[in-house]
Design an enzyme around this catalytic site. Sequence first.
Site, mmCIF file in Angstrom:
data_model
loop_
_atom_site.group_PDB
_atom_site.id
_atom_site.type_symbol
_atom_site.label_atom_id
_atom_site.label_comp_id
_atom_site.label_asym_id
_atom_site.label_seq_id
_atom_site.Cartn_x
_atom_site.Cartn_y
_atom_site.Cartn_z
ATOM 1 N N ASP A 41 1.146 -1.321 -0.755
ATOM 2 C CA ASP A 41 0.003 -0.193 -0.447
ATOM 3 C C ASP A 41 0.843 1.117 -0.382
ATOM 4 O O ASP A 41 0.463 2.314 0.202
ATOM 5 C CB ASP A 41 -1.663 -0.194 0.628
ATOM 6 C CG ASP A 41 -2.036 -1.106 0.940
ATOM 7 O OD1 ASP A 41 -2.478 -1.564 0.054
ATOM 8 O OD2 ASP A 41 -2.116 -1.494 1.885
ATOM 9 N N TRP A 169 19.062 19.747 40.322
ATOM 10 C CA TRP A 169 19.536 19.104 41.423
ATOM 11 C C TRP A 169 19.096 18.874 42.570
ATOM 12 O O TRP A 169 18.420 19.597 42.501
ATOM 13 C CB TRP A 169 20.948 19.550 41.571
ATOM 14 C CG TRP A 169 22.228 19.341 42.885
ATOM 15 C CD1 TRP A 169 23.016 18.132 42.732
ATOM 16 C CD2 TRP A 169 22.018 19.113 44.234
ATOM 17 N NE1 TRP A 169 23.450 17.474 43.765
ATOM 18 C CE2 TRP A 169 22.166 17.891 44.532
ATOM 19 C CE3 TRP A 169 20.951 19.800 45.076
ATOM 20 C CZ2 TRP A 169 22.991 19.003 46.144
ATOM 21 C CZ3 TRP A 169 20.903 20.488 46.434
ATOM 22 C CH2 TRP A 169 22.016 19.427 46.650
ATOM 23 N N ASP A 334 33.905 7.480 48.976
ATOM 24 C CA ASP A 334 34.048 8.867 48.354
ATOM 25 C C ASP A 334 34.722 9.612 48.197
ATOM 26 O O ASP A 334 35.625 9.740 48.395
ATOM 27 C CB ASP A 334 32.388 8.887 48.656
ATOM 28 C CG ASP A 334 31.657 9.695 47.627
ATOM 29 O OD1 ASP A 334 31.658 10.967 47.284
ATOM 30 O OD2 ASP A 334 30.738 9.146 46.715
ATOM 31 N N ASP A 335 34.767 10.834 48.166
ATOM 32 C CA ASP A 335 34.959 11.907 48.341
ATOM 33 C C ASP A 335 36.245 12.601 49.133
ATOM 34 O O ASP A 335 36.054 11.779 50.191
ATOM 35 C CB ASP A 335 34.488 13.121 47.794
ATOM 36 C CG ASP A 335 35.147 14.571 47.423
ATOM 37 O OD1 ASP A 335 36.076 13.730 47.042
ATOM 38 O OD2 ASP A 335 34.305 15.557 47.018
ATOM 39 N N ARG A 411 31.795 25.687 42.378
ATOM 40 C CA ARG A 411 32.482 24.542 43.540
ATOM 41 C C ARG A 411 34.007 24.402 43.664
ATOM 42 O O ARG A 411 34.307 23.525 43.953
ATOM 43 C CB ARG A 411 32.305 22.993 43.528
ATOM 44 C CG ARG A 411 31.120 21.980 44.569
ATOM 45 C CD ARG A 411 31.264 20.280 44.201
ATOM 46 N NE ARG A 411 30.716 20.337 45.817
ATOM 47 C CZ ARG A 411 31.083 18.969 45.616
ATOM 48 N NH1 ARG A 411 32.188 17.835 45.203
ATOM 49 N NH2 ARG A 411 30.716 17.992 46.871
ATOM 50 N N LYS A 444 33.621 5.308 41.260
ATOM 51 C CA LYS A 444 32.813 5.866 40.958
ATOM 52 C C LYS A 444 33.105 7.733 40.475
ATOM 53 O O LYS A 444 33.875 8.134 40.827
ATOM 54 C CB LYS A 444 32.036 6.594 42.278
ATOM 55 C CG LYS A 444 30.598 7.705 41.840
ATOM 56 C CD LYS A 444 30.473 7.830 44.013
ATOM 57 C CE LYS A 444 29.289 9.120 43.512
ATOM 58 N NZ LYS A 444 28.832 9.658 44.551
ATOM 59 N N ASP A 446 32.577 11.292 39.317
ATOM 60 C CA ASP A 446 31.808 12.463 39.185
ATOM 61 C C ASP A 446 32.142 13.254 38.418
ATOM 62 O O ASP A 446 32.881 13.160 37.714
ATOM 63 C CB ASP A 446 32.176 12.433 41.061
ATOM 64 C CG ASP A 446 30.654 13.300 41.300
ATOM 65 O OD1 ASP A 446 30.023 13.821 40.892
ATOM 66 O OD2 ASP A 446 30.578 13.855 42.505
ATOM 67 N N ASN A 448 31.332 17.788 38.789
ATOM 68 C CA ASN A 448 30.087 18.386 39.950
ATOM 69 C C ASN A 448 29.963 19.784 39.247
ATOM 70 O O ASN A 448 29.520 20.446 40.137
ATOM 71 C CB ASN A 448 30.411 18.224 41.063
ATOM 72 C CG ASN A 448 30.377 16.939 41.566
ATOM 73 O OD1 ASN A 448 29.340 16.933 41.910
ATOM 74 N ND2 ASN A 448 31.650 16.306 42.020
ATOM 75 N N ASP A 514 21.626 13.617 43.948
ATOM 76 C CA ASP A 514 21.862 12.573 45.412
ATOM 77 C C ASP A 514 21.113 13.389 46.619
ATOM 78 O O ASP A 514 20.848 13.125 48.021
ATOM 79 C CB ASP A 514 23.073 15.165 45.779
ATOM 80 C CG ASP A 514 24.256 14.004 45.824
ATOM 81 O OD1 ASP A 514 24.699 13.412 44.521
ATOM 82 O OD2 ASP A 514 25.021 15.476 45.261
HETATM 83 C C1 DGJ Z 1 28.761 14.961 44.338
HETATM 84 C C2 DGJ Z 1 28.301 13.081 44.608
HETATM 85 O O1 DGJ Z 1 26.662 13.614 43.854
HETATM 86 C C3 DGJ Z 1 27.967 12.484 45.868
HETATM 87 O O2 DGJ Z 1 27.142 11.741 46.154
HETATM 88 C C4 DGJ Z 1 29.361 13.231 46.425
HETATM 89 O O3 DGJ Z 1 30.114 11.856 45.588
HETATM 90 C C5 DGJ Z 1 30.160 14.256 46.254
HETATM 91 N N1 DGJ Z 1 29.457 14.487 44.429
HETATM 92 C C6 DGJ Z 1 31.106 14.028 46.253
HETATM 93 O O4 DGJ Z 1 31.751 15.326 46.671
#
Ligand code: DGJ
Length: 693
Positions: A41, A169, A334-335, A411, A444, A446, A448, A514
């Site tokens: 068609d 955020w 983490d950080d 930051r 992880k 990141d 930011n 977060d």
């Molecule tokens: C942003 C991330 O989303 C958090 O989980 C954490 O890892 C901070 N940064 C650390 O600075």
Amino acid sequence: MIRCKNTIFVLETQNTQYVLGVDKYGYNHHLHWGKKCDINDFCTPQIGDQNSNHSMLDAFRQEYTPFGKTMYRGCAVKAEFFDGCREINLKYDGYAQKDDCLELQFSDTVYPLAITLHYQTYADCDIISRWVTVKNNGDTPIYFEKLCSAEFNLPSANPYTFKNTNGAWGGENIETNTLLEGGAWVNESRRGISGHNQSPYFIAYQNADEKSGDVYFATLAYSGNFKVKAERDLFGKTRIILGMNDFDFRFQLNAGETFDTPKVFCGYTQGFGEMSRQMHKFAVENILPKSHNDKLLPVLYNSWEATEFDVNCENQTALAKIAAEIGVELFVMDDGWFGKRNNDRAGLGDWFVNREKFPNGLDALINQVNALGMDFGIWVEPEMVNADSDLFRAHPDWTYHYDTREACELRNQRVLNMTREDVQEYVFNCLHTLLSEHNIKYIKWDMNRPFSETGAENLECPQMLWYLHTKAVYDIVDQLKALHPDVAIESCASGGGRTDYGALMHFDQVWTSDNTDAIDRMVIQKGYSLLKPIKTMRAWVTDINWYNKPCTLDFRFNIAMQGALGIGGNLTKYTEKDLEICKKNISLYKQIRPLVQFGKLYRNMDIDKDEILFNQYVNAEKTESVAFIAANGTRFYKKSVPMRFSGLDEQKRYTLSINGKTYEKSGAYLMNVGIDLEVRGADYNRIILINQV
Ligand code: DGJ
């Protein structure tokens, strides 16, 4: 399956059909998207007459529209040639088809530009992938001002509603629904990453809910600046173009070079539920990196909310010991572990261990974590640098910058110019060394802050940094994965700032938000689940109750167990009773996680619309299922709510226990009649296991 009949091309998946064609003038036509029709068609329509008020190019449905002639609506591609001509006129050169892939080849009638439209079908997932290749066959550069991945046309003349997940955020993936009657609807990012605010996809629907109604969707696999633009004209034609954002865009394609745009994955379903299930299956089987796509995600502990930057060997060991006792499988620091990182003002870029915090090096902690039976993971933010760092002091020119402009420090950090080879080498070497010297099983990654002062003196065409930055991130992640195949990598960007399908092609999982408040997470996780697979959605139980009254630990587990479970609370402050609750839930999660991470998701009730969240995950054989019910206090004395299940086999019989009562019922009964429940009280939460008898 793909069928080609003269110049009509028919792409078929299990339940859908997508048809396109070309005409003798070289125009590409969109002919159909939706339910299956008889391919005999279809024919390419005649392009009608035009006059000064009606442009034929604006009127007909195209698969991919170049800028030129009398085309005034949004185009998909626009380029400038060596002599200043900024129009593209295409002619059709032919097609190639192999297995599930089709390519239609076009080239400019005068200039040495070739454009190939690619299509690939994934029949059993009902998904089609699209992308475009451009090739410069000449000997001078071609500059693109727009270079999108795909254009779509919707069939109905009535307006569609566009669903997207907008947010910010701490509030990612919040659904919005916009009726497009006229004009345009735009979703985009100009931040350098896909971001928290808008998502690189469209979901266009009419009269749809979870189970029914026409739903058309497409998502772009790209983590940089994107744009999704839909337009509806007076004649009721709705078109959508997706791709790299044309904001501050100029793309230099040198002589002899070829470029593939990011891919788009699209589909048509009845209802949002089927859309999500198809995309979840498609992503797990075809998109996620092969090293971890079929593996169950471990239960992780993350130190961020407990110790923030104040990490050291003692406090991490103390947390690790408790984490191991409650059943955690992966301990992530983490950080705060590197350089002079005591707060967010220093240290980024100096990816060597802080000896004041870890006098005996990282291995002192990693060995203890391993001895406790857990894998070890670590946080990094490779694309960034603090001005107060050895890296910045040594290489102040390694960030995006203009000499005449003051750097905006968000930051307290700046974005590294990831388009420079020396920067890429530095980042890669730091991470490769970290992974080679230590028993690290998880990163992880990141990111930011968004970009600013986007000067890149190293590039002939500086606007290309938007694309080249994203490519550099993907390339480094891919190289690390090739050399360290047992390391899983999580994409984090201040929470869920980089969770698009481009990220999912390279990273194994993402940090969703977060915001770990269980009440907010009910909505955030639902928005995430629309197109992105549950398996990739990290969800932690923490001590945070940002804006709401505190929830019980069981309630928080109920919500976090609906994704890839993690724990992020300060375990050293937990009572024995709290730890017992953690242990009980983690052990249950390990039992049900194949269902959650690989099962089919049914969103039976919606917290926003129904006051009750009722999600269910069912295995492929329909022999096992788990249902989660959660409500944050219901109104109007909800004494008896019929809870109807989904996705089961009508003929099979199942057992389930709720509130101490065991039922044995057929799938038909559970789905059509259901079980009445009194859903009342603060923090109401139930997890129901459903098994075939
Ligand atoms: C942003 C991330 O989303 C958090 O989980 C954490 O890892 C901070 N940064 C650390 O600075």
